[in-house]
Design a protein around this motif. Structure first.
Motif, PDB file in Angstrom:
ATOM      1  N   VAL A 159       4.905  -6.517   0.723  1.00  0.00           N
ATOM      2  CA  VAL A 159       4.933  -5.118   1.144  1.00  0.00           C
ATOM      3  C   VAL A 159       4.148  -5.013   2.450  1.00  0.00           C
ATOM      4  O   VAL A 159       3.486  -5.955   2.859  1.00  0.00           O
ATOM      5  N   THR A 160       4.237  -3.857   3.083  1.00  0.00           N
ATOM      6  CA  THR A 160       3.503  -3.631   4.324  1.00  0.00           C
ATOM      7  C   THR A 160       2.519  -2.482   4.131  1.00  0.00           C
ATOM      8  O   THR A 160       2.670  -1.678   3.213  1.00  0.00           O
ATOM      9  N   GLU A 161       1.519  -2.424   4.981  1.00  0.00           N
ATOM     10  CA  GLU A 161       0.576  -1.314   4.931  1.00  0.00           C
ATOM     11  C   GLU A 161       1.338  -0.013   5.126  1.00  0.00           C
ATOM     12  O   GLU A 161       2.247   0.076   5.950  1.00  0.00           O
ATOM     13  N   GLY A 162       1.001   0.997   4.326  1.00  0.00           N
ATOM     14  CA  GLY A 162       1.676   2.285   4.388  1.00  0.00           C
ATOM     15  C   GLY A 162       2.843   2.416   3.431  1.00  0.00           C
ATOM     16  O   GLY A 162       3.387   3.505   3.248  1.00  0.00           O
ATOM     17  N   GLU A 163       3.222   1.323   2.797  1.00  0.00           N
ATOM     18  CA  GLU A 163       4.352   1.333   1.865  1.00  0.00           C
ATOM     19  C   GLU A 163       3.921   1.852   0.493  1.00  0.00           C
ATOM     20  O   GLU A 163       2.833   1.555   0.010  1.00  0.00           O
ATOM     21  N   PHE A 164       4.795   2.638  -0.145  1.00  0.00           N
ATOM     22  CA  PHE A 164       4.539   3.165  -1.484  1.00  0.00           C
ATOM     23  C   PHE A 164       4.801   2.068  -2.514  1.00  0.00           C
ATOM     24  O   PHE A 164       5.799   1.360  -2.423  1.00  0.00           O
ATOM     25  N   VAL A 165       3.899   1.925  -3.483  1.00  0.00           N
ATOM     26  CA  VAL A 165       4.060   0.940  -4.556  1.00  0.00           C
ATOM     27  C   VAL A 165       3.829   1.610  -5.906  1.00  0.00           C
ATOM     28  O   VAL A 165       3.085   2.581  -6.008  1.00  0.00           O
ATOM     29  N   ASN A 166       4.480   1.090  -6.908  1.00  0.00           N
ATOM     30  CA  ASN A 166       4.275   1.551  -8.276  1.00  0.00           C
ATOM     31  C   ASN A 166       3.323   0.601  -8.988  1.00  0.00           C
ATOM     32  O   ASN A 166       3.247  -0.584  -8.644  1.00  0.00           O
ATOM     33  N   GLU A 167       2.618   1.113  -9.988  1.00  0.00           N
ATOM     34  CA  GLU A 167       1.743   0.276 -10.787  1.00  0.00           C
ATOM     35  C   GLU A 167       2.523  -0.918 -11.313  1.00  0.00           C
ATOM     36  O   GLU A 167       3.644  -0.777 -11.786  1.00  0.00           O
ATOM     37  N   ASN A 168       1.952  -2.095 -11.205  1.00  0.00           N
ATOM     38  CA  ASN A 168       2.532  -3.369 -11.659  1.00  0.00           C
ATOM     39  C   ASN A 168       3.572  -3.969 -10.730  1.00  0.00           C
ATOM     40  O   ASN A 168       4.093  -5.050 -11.026  1.00  0.00           O
ATOM     41  N   ASP A 169       3.921  -3.311  -9.613  1.00  0.00           N
ATOM     42  CA  ASP A 169       4.821  -3.924  -8.640  1.00  0.00           C
ATOM     43  C   ASP A 169       4.164  -5.192  -8.090  1.00  0.00           C
ATOM     44  O   ASP A 169       2.968  -5.236  -7.865  1.00  0.00           O
ATOM     45  N   THR A 170       4.975  -6.206  -7.833  1.00  0.00           N
ATOM     46  CA  THR A 170       4.482  -7.404  -7.156  1.00  0.00           C
ATOM     47  C   THR A 170       4.319  -7.072  -5.687  1.00  0.00           C
ATOM     48  O   THR A 170       5.275  -6.622  -5.038  1.00  0.00           O
ATOM     49  N   ILE A 171       3.107  -7.271  -5.155  1.00  0.00           N
ATOM     50  CA  ILE A 171       2.858  -6.978  -3.748  1.00  0.00           C
ATOM     51  C   ILE A 171       2.603  -8.240  -2.929  1.00  0.00           C
ATOM     52  O   ILE A 171       2.548  -8.203  -1.707  1.00  0.00           O
ATOM     53  N   GLY A 172       2.426  -9.383  -3.615  1.00  0.00           N
ATOM     54  CA  GLY A 172       2.192 -10.643  -2.915  1.00  0.00           C
ATOM     55  C   GLY A 172       2.170 -11.805  -3.882  1.00  0.00           C
ATOM     56  O   GLY A 172       2.321 -11.646  -5.089  1.00  0.00           O
ATOM     57  N   MET A 173       1.983 -13.003  -3.306  1.00  0.00           N
ATOM     58  CA  MET A 173       1.940 -14.232  -4.116  1.00  0.00           C
ATOM     59  C   MET A 173       0.697 -15.038  -3.763  1.00  0.00           C
ATOM     60  O   MET A 173       0.297 -15.126  -2.604  1.00  0.00           O
ATOM     61  N   LEU A 174       0.117 -15.644  -4.809  1.00  0.00           N
ATOM     62  CA  LEU A 174      -1.086 -16.458  -4.684  1.00  0.00           C
ATOM     63  C   LEU A 174      -0.755 -17.846  -5.187  1.00  0.00           C
ATOM     64  O   LEU A 174      -0.121 -18.006  -6.224  1.00  0.00           O
ATOM     65  N   ASP A 175      -1.161 -18.864  -4.432  1.00  0.00           N
ATOM     66  CA  ASP A 175      -0.905 -20.252  -4.839  1.00  0.00           C
ATOM     67  C   ASP A 175      -2.218 -20.929  -5.173  1.00  0.00           C
ATOM     68  O   ASP A 175      -3.201 -20.769  -4.497  1.00  0.00           O
TER      69      ASP A 175
END
Length: 70
Positions: A54-70
Motif C-alpha cells: 500500500v502507499t501512504e494516504g491509502e485507506f486500509v481495513n483491519e487485517n488487510d495485508t499491507i506488506g511482507m516481512l522475510d
C-alpha cells in the motif's frame, strides 16, 4: 515470508521503515490514522521488510495485508 497486517481500519499515515530495512519484533513499522489518532503497526517478528503493498494516504481495513516481512 510473513504478512504485515493493518491493526485497525483507517488511513496509512506514514511508514517508519522502508523496504530492505532490517527490523526487530515489536518495532514500529508504520502508523495508521483512525479517528484522529495514530495507531502503530508493529513488526510481528524480527526480519527484513520485503515490500509494502500500500502507499501512504491509502485507506486500509483491519487485517488487510499491507506488506511482507522475510
Amino acid at each position: 515470508m510473513e504478512e504485515i497486517r493493518a491493526v485497525i481500519t483507517g488511513t496509512l499515515h506514514q511508514f517508519k521503515k522502508h523496504a530492505g530495512d532490517e527490523v526487530e519484533k515489536g518495532e514500529v513499522l508504520a502508523e495508521i490514522e483512525s479517528m484522529k489518532m495514530l495507531i502503530p503497526v508493529e513488526a510481528p517478528n524480527t526480519g527484513k521488510i520485503v515490500e509494502w503493498s500500500v502507499t501512504e494516504g491509502e485507506f486500509v481495513n483491519e487485517n488487510d495485508t499491507i506488506g511482507m516481512l522475510d
